[in-house]
Design an enzyme around this catalytic site. Structure first.
Site, PDB file in Angstrom:
ATOM      1  N   ASN A   1       1.063  -1.295  -0.112  1.00 25.52           N
ATOM      2  CA  ASN A   1      -0.203   0.397  -0.351  1.00 25.52           C
ATOM      3  C   ASN A   1       0.936   1.458  -0.133  1.00 25.52           C
ATOM      4  OD1 ASN A   1      -1.682   2.272   0.226  1.00 25.52           O
ATOM      5  ND2 ASN A   1      -2.261   1.689   2.818  1.00 25.52           N
ATOM      6  N   TRP A   2       1.222   1.820  -1.414  1.00 26.19           N
ATOM      7  CA  TRP A   2       1.695   3.322  -1.298  1.00 26.19           C
ATOM      8  C   TRP A   2       0.953   4.430  -0.579  1.00 26.19           C
ATOM      9  CZ3 TRP A   2       4.297   2.789  -7.056  1.00 26.19           C
ATOM     10  CH2 TRP A   2       4.168   2.178  -7.149  1.00 26.19           C
ATOM     11  N   LYS A   3      -0.176   4.574   0.186  1.00 28.98           N
ATOM     12  CA  LYS A   3      -0.294   5.256   0.455  1.00 28.98           C
ATOM     13  C   LYS A   3      -0.496   6.186  -0.818  1.00 28.98           C
ATOM     14  CE  LYS A   3      -0.037   3.024   4.732  1.00 28.98           C
ATOM     15  NZ  LYS A   3       0.205   3.566   5.735  1.00 28.98           N
TER      16      LYS A   3
ATOM     17  N   HIS B   1      -9.497   0.901   4.829  1.00 29.18           N
ATOM     18  CA  HIS B   1      -8.111   1.129   5.816  1.00 29.18           C
ATOM     19  C   HIS B   1      -8.341   1.839   7.057  1.00 29.18           C
ATOM     20  CE1 HIS B   1      -3.808   2.337   6.098  1.00 29.18           C
ATOM     21  NE2 HIS B   1      -3.639   1.392   5.984  1.00 29.18           N
TER      22      HIS B   1
ATOM     23  N   GLU C   1      -6.984   4.658   7.813  1.00 33.83           N
ATOM     24  CA  GLU C   1      -6.640   6.074   7.934  1.00 33.83           C
ATOM     25  C   GLU C   1      -7.554   6.706   7.401  1.00 33.83           C
ATOM     26  OE1 GLU C   1      -2.844   5.301   5.911  1.00 33.83           O
ATOM     27  OE2 GLU C   1      -1.549   5.597   7.253  1.00 33.83           O
TER      28      GLU C   1
ATOM     29  N   GLU D   1      -4.789  -4.688  10.833  1.00 32.40           N
ATOM     30  CA  GLU D   1      -3.488  -4.056  11.419  1.00 32.40           C
ATOM     31  C   GLU D   1      -4.119  -3.422  12.052  1.00 32.40           C
ATOM     32  OE1 GLU D   1      -2.261  -2.763   7.102  1.00 32.40           O
ATOM     33  OE2 GLU D   1      -3.866  -1.673   7.227  1.00 32.40           O
TER      34      GLU D   1
ATOM     35  N   GLY E   1       2.638   2.298  11.191  1.00 34.19           N
ATOM     36  CA  GLY E   1       3.387   3.316  10.159  1.00 34.19           C
ATOM     37  C   GLY E   1       4.213   4.122  11.702  1.00 34.19           C
TER      38      GLY E   1
ATOM     39  N   SER F   1       4.013  -2.097  10.469  1.00 31.17           N
ATOM     40  CA  SER F   1       5.455  -2.062  10.309  1.00 31.17           C
ATOM     41  C   SER F   1       5.893  -3.446   9.852  1.00 31.17           C
ATOM     42  CB  SER F   1       5.531  -1.429  11.922  1.00 31.17           C
ATOM     43  OG  SER F   1       4.979  -0.209  11.786  1.00 31.17           O
TER      44      SER F   1
ATOM     45  N   GLY G   1       2.950  -1.046   4.614  1.00 29.61           N
ATOM     46  CA  GLY G   1       3.182   0.375   4.068  1.00 29.61           C
ATOM     47  C   GLY G   1       4.585   0.966   3.380  1.00 29.61           C
ATOM     48  N   GLY G   2       4.714   1.403   4.602  1.00 31.97           N
ATOM     49  CA  GLY G   2       6.379   1.679   4.572  1.00 31.97           C
ATOM     50  C   GLY G   2       7.279   0.994   3.960  1.00 31.97           C
TER      51      GLY G   2
END
Ligand code: PEP
Length: 251
Positions: free
Chosen positions: A9-11, A96, A98, A168, A174, A214, A235-236
């Site tokens: 997930n590049w966000k 998600h 977010e 998640e 993150g 993470s 993610g990251g």
């Protein structure tokens, strides 16, 4: 056999040229990952057309981070499931944390998004997970149960068969703070038990449940070694091709 999946997930990261470069790198390195692992990259909408062309005919799938709950019409700023399907994407992240947190997405809305995604042959990657305060209060199992019951259980078995779940924990997203592999396993097992009660063991045992929060090359192998963890939503670490590939090699 459940599918093993690693999805990135590049966000809201990368400009188009950077995203295209990253996609090319992931595609070129994807041969290092065992064939049974499904690799998915999930860029911002703005790069989807180009990246879907790049991934077409490769083993790397492509998805989006959201879709509208409506078919079409006067919904300024929204992107429909039909548009996503037309560009060749196969997956869509729904719910998600977010989006729940910053856009107030509700369980009813998420159910509508899942339904419309399924109608357009997109695989929903449905995210659930508790906040830190909920875990500290000992409510994490109940919170996740409610998220699963409200947005997934109205689905018929044939619809549910096409859904991927991502657990998640919000406190791990993150933050650099990963759930332990035991914490991940006990929640994944909890989710699978709920699925067994609602849909029966045969279907429940076919549904992939990914861990997200993470996840990185140094901890993926330990988390993926757990019996109910079928991969990761990353993610990251998905923004660095070598890290993403290293995670996918961790089964
Ligand atoms: C995510 O946003 O889905 C996620 C898991 O992020 P990170 O890996 O950066 O914690």
């Amino acid at each position: 056999m459940r599918k093993k999946i690693v999805a990135g997930n590049w966000k809201m990261n990368t400009l188009p040229a950077e995203g295209i470069k990253l996609a090319k790198e992931v595609i070129s390195k994807s041969g290092k990952v065992p064939g049974e692992v499904e690799l998915i990259i999930i860029p911002p909408f703005t790069h989807l057309t180009e990246i879907a062309k790049l991934t077409s005919g490769t083993r790397v799938g492509v998805g989006t981070q959201n879709c509208a709950q409506w078919k079409s019409g006067a919904y300024t700023g929204e992107v429909s499931a039909a548009m996503i399907q037309a560009l060749g994407a196969g997956y869509v992240i729904i719910g998600h944390s977010e989006r729940r947190e910053y856009f107030g997405e509700t369980s009813t809305q998420l159910l509508e998004k899942i339904r419309i995604a399924l109608e357009h042959q997109l695989t929903p990657i449905y995210c659930c997970g508790e906040k830190l305060i909920e875990r500290e209060a000992g409510n994490h199992f109940a919170v996740v149960k409610q998220q699963i019951e409200e947005s997934l259980f109205p689905l018929e078995a044939n619809e549910m068969a096409s859904v991927v779940i991502a657990y998640e924990p919000v406190w791990a997203i993150g933050t650099g703070k990963t759930a332990t592999s035991d914490q991940a396993q006990e929640m994944h097992q909890h989710i699978r038990q709920l699925l067994i009660q609602r849909y029966g063991a045969e279907l429940a045992n076919e549904i992939s449940i990914l861990y997200g929060g993470s996840c990185k090359p140094s901890n993926a192998a330990e988390i993926f070694s757990k019996p109910d963890v079928d991969g990761g939503l990353i993610g990251g670490a998905s923004l660095v091709a070598d890290d993403f590939i290293a995670i996918a090699k961790s089964f």
